[in-house]
Each structure stands twice: as structure tokens, then as C-alpha cells.
Design an enzyme around this catalytic site. Structure first.
Site, PDB file in Angstrom:
ATOM      1  N   LYS A 115       3.131  -5.663   3.951  1.00  0.00           N
ATOM      2  CA  LYS A 115       4.568  -5.435   3.735  1.00  0.00           C
ATOM      3  C   LYS A 115       5.362  -6.732   3.796  1.00  0.00           C
ATOM      4  O   LYS A 115       6.330  -6.898   3.064  1.00  0.00           O
ATOM      5  CB  LYS A 115       5.123  -4.440   4.764  1.00  0.00           C
ATOM      6  CG  LYS A 115       4.737  -3.003   4.476  1.00  0.00           C
ATOM      7  CD  LYS A 115       5.606  -2.042   5.260  1.00  0.00           C
ATOM      8  CE  LYS A 115       5.232  -0.593   4.938  1.00  0.00           C
ATOM      9  NZ  LYS A 115       5.942   0.380   5.778  1.00  0.00           N
ATOM     10  N   LYS A 198      -3.526   1.927  -2.856  1.00  0.00           N
ATOM     11  CA  LYS A 198      -3.152   3.252  -2.361  1.00  0.00           C
ATOM     12  C   LYS A 198      -1.980   3.816  -3.172  1.00  0.00           C
ATOM     13  O   LYS A 198      -1.069   3.076  -3.521  1.00  0.00           O
ATOM     14  CB  LYS A 198      -2.767   3.118  -0.886  1.00  0.00           C
ATOM     15  CG  LYS A 198      -2.378   4.404  -0.204  1.00  0.00           C
ATOM     16  CD  LYS A 198      -2.009   4.162   1.251  1.00  0.00           C
ATOM     17  CE  LYS A 198      -0.503   4.164   1.449  1.00  0.00           C
ATOM     18  NZ  LYS A 198      -0.067   4.488   2.823  1.00  0.00           N
ATOM     19  N   LYS A 201       4.728   5.914  -2.485  1.00  0.00           N
ATOM     20  CA  LYS A 201       6.049   6.220  -3.038  1.00  0.00           C
ATOM     21  C   LYS A 201       6.903   4.967  -3.167  1.00  0.00           C
ATOM     22  O   LYS A 201       7.923   4.983  -3.844  1.00  0.00           O
ATOM     23  CB  LYS A 201       6.750   7.263  -2.173  1.00  0.00           C
ATOM     24  CG  LYS A 201       6.914   6.875  -0.720  1.00  0.00           C
ATOM     25  CD  LYS A 201       7.189   8.104   0.140  1.00  0.00           C
ATOM     26  CE  LYS A 201       6.967   7.763   1.607  1.00  0.00           C
ATOM     27  NZ  LYS A 201       6.651   8.893   2.440  1.00  0.00           N
TER      28      LYS A 201
HETATM   29  P1  AMP Z   1       3.929   7.310   4.887  1.00  0.00           P
HETATM   30  O1  AMP Z   1       4.300   7.716   3.525  1.00  0.00           O
HETATM   31  O2  AMP Z   1       3.476   5.898   4.934  1.00  0.00           O
HETATM   32  O3  AMP Z   1       4.929   7.675   5.920  1.00  0.00           O
HETATM   33  O4  AMP Z   1       2.625   8.146   5.237  1.00  0.00           O
HETATM   34  C1  AMP Z   1       2.652   9.438   5.785  1.00  0.00           C
HETATM   35  C2  AMP Z   1       1.259   9.963   5.926  1.00  0.00           C
HETATM   36  O5  AMP Z   1       0.671  10.129   4.637  1.00  0.00           O
HETATM   37  C3  AMP Z   1       0.287   9.056   6.694  1.00  0.00           C
HETATM   38  O6  AMP Z   1      -0.586   9.840   7.464  1.00  0.00           O
HETATM   39  C4  AMP Z   1      -0.439   8.326   5.611  1.00  0.00           C
HETATM   40  O7  AMP Z   1      -1.688   7.849   6.001  1.00  0.00           O
HETATM   41  C5  AMP Z   1      -0.557   9.417   4.558  1.00  0.00           C
HETATM   42  N1  AMP Z   1      -0.656   8.827   3.212  1.00  0.00           N
HETATM   43  C6  AMP Z   1       0.281   8.086   2.583  1.00  0.00           C
HETATM   44  N2  AMP Z   1      -0.147   7.728   1.359  1.00  0.00           N
HETATM   45  C7  AMP Z   1      -1.396   8.245   1.226  1.00  0.00           C
HETATM   46  C8  AMP Z   1      -2.378   8.209   0.191  1.00  0.00           C
HETATM   47  N3  AMP Z   1      -2.170   7.579  -0.969  1.00  0.00           N
HETATM   48  N4  AMP Z   1      -3.539   8.868   0.400  1.00  0.00           N
HETATM   49  C9  AMP Z   1      -3.774   9.523   1.551  1.00  0.00           C
HETATM   50  N5  AMP Z   1      -2.894   9.596   2.555  1.00  0.00           N
HETATM   51  C10 AMP Z   1      -1.719   8.962   2.414  1.00  0.00           C
END
Ligand code: AMP
Ligand code: TRP
Length: 333
Positions: A115, A198, A201
Site C-alpha cells: 500500500k 488479488k 475493489k
Molecule cells: P478487505 O476488502 O480488504 O476489507 O477484505 C475483507 C475480507 O475479504 C478479508 O477477509 C479479505 O481477506 C477478504 N478478501 C478481500 N479480497 C479478496 C479476494 N480477492 N479473494 C479472497 N478473499 C478476499
């Protein structure tokens, strides 16, 4: 038998993707149905502001995310759902834990390294750096046994255990050491445009992710444009990362064995496979989107849910915080 506590968090930093759904939300719903567990899920708006957010968008995304969580099956009657900034103990414990966390350890966090690359050195804010400490506070306040997360969060969980252990050793046993709960299969959904990255969003390329709230045409268009390869055979291996990712998505939504799916597409091209995949995704998301549309228009109900969630969370969190304050030597008011 005493119930085990499950805690996890998700950032309202944009609209949730199917990666969030497959990697996180869907597992949370499954855990909620297991009566051996007490479930607590938090919308981490304080984490979200570690990268610049437009205030009115952050507010909107927070309520959208709450609606998405409920539309996906999280039931506020069974599960504690709350917004991080509503419970001051998160910020308060973070400060104490900051004093037990080493710079060197934070410097090794891969998410921070990734980041912070997006910013000039002189404008990396220290919140981005101490982000994992806030996450540790989230988890430790609730004495969580298990923390369901995606693979990318494993390192943060290790830091959480380290800091908890350091506190327990320096003062006296206070925190439970939480364990990460990481599902192997479909654990990481990759970008449709770059299967090495990955699905996120926050990706600048909107074709790289499928949003949980994307309409059917957007889903069909993005899947059609998804990067594949020149092999031309639907197969599951690391030489064909794009197709592998699409197969993971397919299997995640149908709960089908990947081998079966591959067999069915023998001799068929990517075009047919992608068209079918698009319909699988459209149908899987349809009921969630329908429930979402009802919820997002019912602001009074959403408010009731997050207020009740904050009350329940605050009660638990303050119990831990009071112990911590006492142990470090603060005088009770
Ligand atoms: P975040 O969007 O970073 O707040 O992630 C929220 C949850 O979604 C966390 O447990 C992440 O590990 C999971 N997550 C986010 N992006 C992915 C992805 N592309 N594949 C699998 N899990 C994801
Ligand atoms: N850092 C997590 C992510 O980006 C979100 C998060 C914040 C979290 N606090 C948490 C996850 C506590 C689990 C437990 O996905």
C-alpha cells in the site's frame, strides 16, 4: 461446552467484490449457523481512512456494506454486527498496543509495503503503518478464538498473536491468542485482468473485479473480457492462471468439484465456458441483490441494527479494556 468466539472485520472502502464474498462474507454466514460459535463482525471504518476517503462516500459505503452483509445472510438476531468507530475501545486499546509493537515488525508487513508503494515516502501516513495494531485491538478486545480471513491477512494475525503474547508476558495473562481461520479452496480470488494480483475493489481498472452488486450486463461484459491464455483448453493448472481463477469462481458459486467442471468443458472453447460462468454468477448474486435493495431503502432498520450491535460490542470490549488499563498502571476514574 463454552462457545468459541469468532471475530472478523471488513473495510467499507468501496463496494464489496465477489472476492470479499467468497473469501470472507460467505464463510461468516456458514459460521453463524454453527451453534458452537458466538459471532462478531465489524465494519472497520477506522481502517478505511488509512487511505484517503471522501467522507460522504465512506458513510454511504458503510451502510451499503452493512446491507450487503445482511443480504448475504448475516442475521443481527444471531450475530453481533457493528461499526468500528462506534466503539471507542478500539482506538483506546490500539494506543496501548502501539507501545508494545516494534517498528521493525510493522515494517515487514507485506500489505503495508504494497500500500505504501502508492504514495511518496513523505506522504505515507502513520495510520497505514500502524494499521495492523488497530486490527490486533479489534480482535483482542473480544477475546476471539478464531478469526476468519483471507490468506492475505495471515501475517496480520501472526502480529496480533505476538503482541498479545508480549502483553501477557509483560503484565499477566489477559488476552486469548486468536487463530486464523483460512479456507484453502477459493481462498484467493484473483483480478480478471491480471491473474497474478488479488481481486480488489481498490483496483483502478474496473474490469478487474466483479462487484457483489454488479448488474447482469456488467457481469457478462467483465467475464467476457477476462484475461485468459492462448492454450485454448479449459484446464486447472498454474500455467493457465486466468482460467484457473475463473474455474475457482465457478466452483465457489456452484459448490461443484473442479474436476467435474473441467470434464464438462472438454473440447469446448473459452467463449462457451465464460458465457456459462457469467450465468452462474448472475444467478448466484440475484437473491442477494434483491434482499440488498430492500435493506438499503430501510434506513431506520439499518440504524436499529448498528445501534444494537454497538451496544453489545461495547459491553464486551470495555470489559477487556478495563483489565488492560488496570494492568498497565492507569488509575481507574
Ligand atoms: P478487505 O476488502 O480488504 O476489507 O477484505 C475483507 C475480507 O475479504 C478479508 O477477509 C479479505 O481477506 C477478504 N478478501 C478481500 N479480497 C479478496 C479476494 N480477492 N479473494 C479472497 N478473499 C478476499
Ligand atoms: N485488515 C482486514 C482486511 O483488510 C480487515 C480487518 C480489520 C480485520 N480488522 C480486522 C479482519 C479484524 C479480521 C479481524 O481484510
Amino acid at each position: 461446552m463454552e462457545k468459541k468466539t469468532i471475530f472478523s472485520g471488513i473495510q467499507p472502502s468501496g463496494e464489496p467484490t465477489i472476492g470479499n464474498y467468497i473469501g470472507a462474507i460467505r464463510n461468516w454466514v456458514e459460521l453463524q449457523e454453527n451453534e458452537n460459535y458466538e459471532n462478531i463482525y465489524c465494519i472497520v471504518d477506522m481502517h478505511a481512512i488509512t487511505v484517503p476517503q471522501v467522507p460522504k462516500d465512506l458513510r454511504r459505503h458503510t451502510l451499503e456494506l452493512l446491507s450487503v452483509l445482511m443480504a448475504s445472510g448475516l442475521d443481527p438476531e444471531k450475530t453481533t454486527l457493528f461499526i468500528q468507530s462506534h466503539v471507542p475501545a478500539h482506538a483506546e486499546l490500539t494506543w496501548v498496543l502501539n507501545t508494545l509493537t516494534y517498528m521493525g515488525q510493522l515494517n515487514r508487513m507485506t500489505q503495508y509495503k504494497d500500500k505504501s508503494k502508492r504514495f511518496e515516502d513523505s506522504s505515507i501516513n502513520s495510520g497505514l503503518f500502524t494499521y495492523p495494531v488497530l486490527m490486533a485491538a479489534d480482535i483482542l478486545l473480544y477475546q476471539a478464538d478464531y478469526v476468519p480471513v483471507g490468506e492475505d491477512q495471515r501475517q496480520h494475525l501472526e502480529l496480533t498473536r505476538d503482541v498479545a503474547e508480549r502483553f501477557n508476558n509483560r503484565y499477566s495473562p489477559t488476552f486469548k491468542l486468536p487463530e486464523a481461520l483460512i479456507k484453502e479452496e477459493g481462498a484467493r480470488i484473483m483480478s480478471l485482468q491480471d491473474p497474478e494480483a488479488k481481486m480488489s475493489k481498490s483496483d483502478a481498472n474496473k474490469d478487474s473485479y466483479l462487484l457483489l452488486l454488479d448488474d447482469p450486463d456488467a457481469i457478462r461484459r467483465k467475464i467476457k473480457r477476462a484475461v485468459t491464455d492462448s492454450v485454448g483448453v479449459v484446464a486447472y493448472n498454474d500455467e493457465q492462471k486466468g482460467i484457473k481463477n475463473l474455474l475457482n469462481i465457478y466452483a465457489s458459486f456452484t459448490n461443484e468439484d473442479i474436476g467435474n467442471i473441467v470434464d464438462r468443458y472438454e473440447g469446448k472453447g473459452y467463449g462457451v465456458f465464460k458465457e456459462d460462468l457469467a450465468e452462474v454468477v448472475v444467478e448466484a448474486l440475484r437473491p442477494i441483490q434483491e434482499r440488498y435493495n430492500d435493506l438499503i431503502n430501510n434506513k431506520d432498520y439499518l440504524e436499529k441494527v448498528y445501534k444494537k450491535g454497538a451496544e453489545k460490542a461495547e459491553y464486551m470490549a470495555n470489559k477487556t479494556l478495563r483489565k488492560v488499563y488496570k494492568k498497565v498502571g492507569f488509575i481507574p476514574r
